[in-house]
Design a protein around this motif. Structure first.
Motif, PDB file in Angstrom:
ATOM      1  N   VAL A 109     -37.786 -20.201  19.427  1.00  0.00           N
ATOM      2  CA  VAL A 109     -37.049 -21.447  19.632  1.00  0.00           C
ATOM      3  C   VAL A 109     -36.851 -21.612  21.132  1.00  0.00           C
ATOM      4  CG1 VAL A 109     -35.867 -21.557  17.407  1.00  0.00           C
ATOM      5  CG2 VAL A 109     -34.807 -20.334  19.286  1.00  0.00           C
ATOM      6  N   ARG A 110     -36.832 -22.851  21.573  1.00  0.00           N
ATOM      7  CA  ARG A 110     -36.682 -23.152  22.999  1.00  0.00           C
ATOM      8  C   ARG A 110     -35.476 -24.070  23.215  1.00  0.00           C
ATOM      9  NH1 ARG A 110     -41.283 -21.315  25.541  1.00  0.00           N
ATOM     10  NH2 ARG A 110     -43.049 -21.003  24.158  1.00  0.00           N
ATOM     11  N   PRO A 111     -34.284 -23.497  23.116  1.00  0.00           N
ATOM     12  CA  PRO A 111     -33.102 -24.327  23.323  1.00  0.00           C
ATOM     13  C   PRO A 111     -32.902 -24.676  24.795  1.00  0.00           C
ATOM     14  CG  PRO A 111     -32.461 -22.063  22.919  1.00  0.00           C
ATOM     15  CD  PRO A 111     -33.947 -22.133  22.767  1.00  0.00           C
ATOM     16  N   VAL A 112     -32.206 -25.790  24.999  1.00  0.00           N
ATOM     17  CA  VAL A 112     -31.823 -26.209  26.343  1.00  0.00           C
ATOM     18  C   VAL A 112     -30.311 -26.086  26.417  1.00  0.00           C
ATOM     19  CG1 VAL A 112     -31.781 -28.108  27.995  1.00  0.00           C
ATOM     20  CG2 VAL A 112     -33.779 -27.782  26.519  1.00  0.00           C
ATOM     21  N   LEU A 113     -29.848 -25.302  27.363  1.00  0.00           N
ATOM     22  CA  LEU A 113     -28.426 -25.062  27.554  1.00  0.00           C
ATOM     23  C   LEU A 113     -27.987 -25.812  28.804  1.00  0.00           C
ATOM     24  CD1 LEU A 113     -25.891 -23.301  26.746  1.00  0.00           C
ATOM     25  CD2 LEU A 113     -26.681 -21.730  28.505  1.00  0.00           C
ATOM     26  N   GLN A 123     -24.198 -14.344  31.723  1.00  0.00           N
ATOM     27  CA  GLN A 123     -23.798 -15.417  30.808  1.00  0.00           C
ATOM     28  C   GLN A 123     -25.012 -15.992  30.082  1.00  0.00           C
ATOM     29  OE1 GLN A 123     -21.805 -17.658  33.901  1.00  0.00           O
ATOM     30  NE2 GLN A 123     -19.814 -17.388  32.875  1.00  0.00           N
ATOM     31  N   VAL A 124     -26.095 -16.179  30.816  1.00  0.00           N
ATOM     32  CA  VAL A 124     -27.321 -16.705  30.206  1.00  0.00           C
ATOM     33  C   VAL A 124     -27.838 -15.728  29.155  1.00  0.00           C
ATOM     34  CG1 VAL A 124     -29.733 -17.311  30.634  1.00  0.00           C
ATOM     35  CG2 VAL A 124     -27.960 -18.132  32.182  1.00  0.00           C
ATOM     36  N   GLU A 125     -27.847 -14.450  29.483  1.00  0.00           N
ATOM     37  CA  GLU A 125     -28.309 -13.441  28.520  1.00  0.00           C
ATOM     38  C   GLU A 125     -27.396 -13.385  27.298  1.00  0.00           C
ATOM     39  OE1 GLU A 125     -31.152 -11.678  28.230  1.00  0.00           O
ATOM     40  OE2 GLU A 125     -31.759 -12.918  29.924  1.00  0.00           O
ATOM     41  N   GLY A 126     -26.090 -13.543  27.512  1.00  0.00           N
ATOM     42  CA  GLY A 126     -25.149 -13.564  26.392  1.00  0.00           C
ATOM     43  C   GLY A 126     -25.415 -14.737  25.461  1.00  0.00           C
ATOM     44  N   MET A 127     -25.646 -15.901  26.043  1.00  0.00           N
ATOM     45  CA  MET A 127     -25.966 -17.082  25.232  1.00  0.00           C
ATOM     46  C   MET A 127     -27.297 -16.888  24.511  1.00  0.00           C
ATOM     47  SD  MET A 127     -23.548 -19.286  25.312  1.00  0.00           S
ATOM     48  CE  MET A 127     -24.354 -20.721  24.651  1.00  0.00           C
ATOM     49  N   LYS A 128     -28.238 -16.311  25.221  1.00  0.00           N
ATOM     50  CA  LYS A 128     -29.560 -16.081  24.646  1.00  0.00           C
ATOM     51  C   LYS A 128     -29.470 -15.155  23.433  1.00  0.00           C
ATOM     52  CE  LYS A 128     -34.158 -15.000  26.407  1.00  0.00           C
ATOM     53  NZ  LYS A 128     -34.913 -14.579  27.586  1.00  0.00           N
ATOM     54  N   SER A 129     -28.719 -14.072  23.571  1.00  0.00           N
ATOM     55  CA  SER A 129     -28.608 -13.131  22.450  1.00  0.00           C
ATOM     56  C   SER A 129     -27.812 -13.739  21.298  1.00  0.00           C
ATOM     57  CB  SER A 129     -28.005 -11.804  22.902  1.00  0.00           C
ATOM     58  OG  SER A 129     -26.682 -11.972  23.323  1.00  0.00           O
ATOM     59  N   ALA A 130     -26.791 -14.541  21.605  1.00  0.00           N
ATOM     60  CA  ALA A 130     -26.026 -15.199  20.540  1.00  0.00           C
ATOM     61  C   ALA A 130     -26.906 -16.194  19.783  1.00  0.00           C
ATOM     62  CB  ALA A 130     -24.808 -15.910  21.128  1.00  0.00           C
ATOM     63  N   LEU A 131     -27.729 -16.934  20.512  1.00  0.00           N
ATOM     64  CA  LEU A 131     -28.629 -17.892  19.866  1.00  0.00           C
ATOM     65  C   LEU A 131     -29.707 -17.173  19.053  1.00  0.00           C
ATOM     66  CD1 LEU A 131     -28.969 -20.497  22.750  1.00  0.00           C
ATOM     67  CD2 LEU A 131     -27.842 -20.856  20.543  1.00  0.00           C
ATOM     68  N   ALA A 132     -30.186 -16.057  19.568  1.00  0.00           N
ATOM     69  CA  ALA A 132     -31.187 -15.281  18.827  1.00  0.00           C
ATOM     70  C   ALA A 132     -30.587 -14.765  17.523  1.00  0.00           C
ATOM     71  CB  ALA A 132     -31.696 -14.126  19.680  1.00  0.00           C
ATOM     72  N   LYS A 133     -29.352 -14.319  17.593  1.00  0.00           N
ATOM     73  CA  LYS A 133     -28.678 -13.821  16.392  1.00  0.00           C
ATOM     74  C   LYS A 133     -28.440 -14.956  15.395  1.00  0.00           C
ATOM     75  CE  LYS A 133     -24.616 -11.215  14.944  1.00  0.00           C
ATOM     76  NZ  LYS A 133     -23.363 -10.593  15.384  1.00  0.00           N
ATOM     77  N   ALA A 134     -28.041 -16.120  15.899  1.00  0.00           N
ATOM     78  CA  ALA A 134     -27.743 -17.260  15.027  1.00  0.00           C
ATOM     79  C   ALA A 134     -29.001 -17.840  14.382  1.00  0.00           C
ATOM     80  CB  ALA A 134     -27.021 -18.347  15.816  1.00  0.00           C
ATOM     81  N   THR A 135     -30.099 -17.864  15.124  1.00  0.00           N
ATOM     82  CA  THR A 135     -31.323 -18.475  14.599  1.00  0.00           C
ATOM     83  C   THR A 135     -32.253 -17.473  13.934  1.00  0.00           C
ATOM     84  OG1 THR A 135     -32.493 -18.213  16.711  1.00  0.00           O
ATOM     85  CG2 THR A 135     -31.303 -20.292  16.356  1.00  0.00           C
ATOM     86  N   GLY A 136     -32.113 -16.210  14.298  1.00  0.00           N
ATOM     87  CA  GLY A 136     -33.022 -15.196  13.770  1.00  0.00           C
ATOM     88  C   GLY A 136     -34.404 -15.281  14.386  1.00  0.00           C
ATOM     89  N   LYS A 137     -34.499 -15.937  15.533  1.00  0.00           N
ATOM     90  CA  LYS A 137     -35.789 -16.114  16.195  1.00  0.00           C
ATOM     91  C   LYS A 137     -35.697 -15.666  17.651  1.00  0.00           C
ATOM     92  CE  LYS A 137     -37.133 -19.957  13.277  1.00  0.00           C
ATOM     93  NZ  LYS A 137     -37.724 -21.266  13.215  1.00  0.00           N
ATOM     94  N   ARG A 138     -36.855 -15.501  18.255  1.00  0.00           N
ATOM     95  CA  ARG A 138     -36.897 -15.181  19.679  1.00  0.00           C
ATOM     96  C   ARG A 138     -36.534 -16.436  20.466  1.00  0.00           C
ATOM     97  NH1 ARG A 138     -42.344 -13.789  21.297  1.00  0.00           N
ATOM     98  NH2 ARG A 138     -42.388 -15.331  22.932  1.00  0.00           N
ATOM     99  N   VAL A 139     -35.699 -16.285  21.469  1.00  0.00           N
ATOM    100  CA  VAL A 139     -35.174 -17.430  22.210  1.00  0.00           C
ATOM    101  C   VAL A 139     -35.772 -17.478  23.612  1.00  0.00           C
ATOM    102  CG1 VAL A 139     -33.086 -18.466  23.179  1.00  0.00           C
ATOM    103  CG2 VAL A 139     -33.017 -17.427  20.910  1.00  0.00           C
ATOM    104  N   GLU A 140     -36.322 -18.620  23.956  1.00  0.00           N
ATOM    105  CA  GLU A 140     -36.792 -18.910  25.315  1.00  0.00           C
ATOM    106  C   GLU A 140     -35.849 -19.981  25.850  1.00  0.00           C
ATOM    107  OE1 GLU A 140     -39.454 -17.458  26.834  1.00  0.00           O
ATOM    108  OE2 GLU A 140     -39.895 -16.231  25.071  1.00  0.00           O
ATOM    109  N   LEU A 141     -34.794 -19.543  26.518  1.00  0.00           N
ATOM    110  CA  LEU A 141     -33.708 -20.430  26.925  1.00  0.00           C
ATOM    111  C   LEU A 141     -34.006 -21.114  28.250  1.00  0.00           C
ATOM    112  CD1 LEU A 141     -30.804 -21.293  26.115  1.00  0.00           C
ATOM    113  CD2 LEU A 141     -29.979 -19.429  27.528  1.00  0.00           C
ATOM    114  N   SER A 142     -33.719 -22.395  28.284  1.00  0.00           N
ATOM    115  CA  SER A 142     -33.822 -23.175  29.511  1.00  0.00           C
ATOM    116  C   SER A 142     -32.411 -23.633  29.866  1.00  0.00           C
ATOM    117  CB  SER A 142     -34.737 -24.381  29.273  1.00  0.00           C
ATOM    118  OG  SER A 142     -34.692 -25.253  30.364  1.00  0.00           O
TER     119      SER A 142
END
Length: 180
Positions: A109-113, A123-142
């Motif tokens: 998933v490629r969320p935009v924060l 903070q970015v890594e924390g959001m990334k890991s929270a989103l990965a946990k919530a979605t169950g997918k690998r996160v490529e955060l922008s």
């Protein structure tokens, strides 16, 4: 709207072919190369899209271009099918849809924060890991900054928006107060 449906149909077919051949990423890169070439060369794009030119001439031009790009046989054939069916003009939309389908297939998933202030790496890594946990997918955060948010963050994942901004909270309070 119809062009998006057409683009999705062709993109999905190419992703399926890529999955069968184990070349989803490579096909995406090659499709991107061709799209970039069309974007950078308006004359070429115009000739390939124009009904004023004979299909045989357009096929020959496309074959020459594909040979110079050294694309895989599958992507080359795919682009020739697009040309033959008058869909070569949809290549940018197809490339976009292809990326979406390829990400789905790969579990990305490629969320935009968007935040009011720049976030540090932790903070970015924390959001990334929270989103990965919530979605169950690998996160490529922008991450991006919008000071109009005042505070908080807005996260967009595909069509879903999670708005935790101070601006939105203030707007809600204002609506409640106005309604009485």
């Amino acid at each position: 709207m119809i062009s998006n449906a057409i683009a999705r149909r062709y993109a999905k077919a190419l992703v399926q072919l890529g999955a069968e051949e184990g070349a989803v990423d490579r096909f995406g890169v090659e499709l991107g190369q061709f799209t970039a070439l069309l974007d950078g060369n308006a004359d070429l794009a115009s000739v390939l899209k124009s009904p004023a030119y004979r299909i045989e001439a357009k096929r020959e031009i496309l074959r020459d271009v594909l040979a110079k790009l050294n694309l895989s046989g599958t992507v080359s054939n795919f682009l020739q099918v697009l040309l033959d069916r008058g869909r070569i003009g949809f290549t940018p939309q197809i490339a976009h849809s292809y990326a979406v389908f390829a990400d789905e297939l790969s579990g990305i998933v490629r969320p935009v924060l968007t935040s009011a202030f720049p976030l540090d790496d932790a903070q970015v890594e924390g959001m990334k890991s929270a989103l990965a946990k919530a979605t169950g997918k690998r996160v490529e955060l922008s991450a991006q900054v919008d000071s109009a948010l005042i505070g908080g963050v807005v996260t967009k994942i595909g069509d879903k928006v999670f708005d935790g901004s101070v601006r939105t909270q203030l707007n809600r309070i204002q609506d409640i107060l106005q309604k009485g």
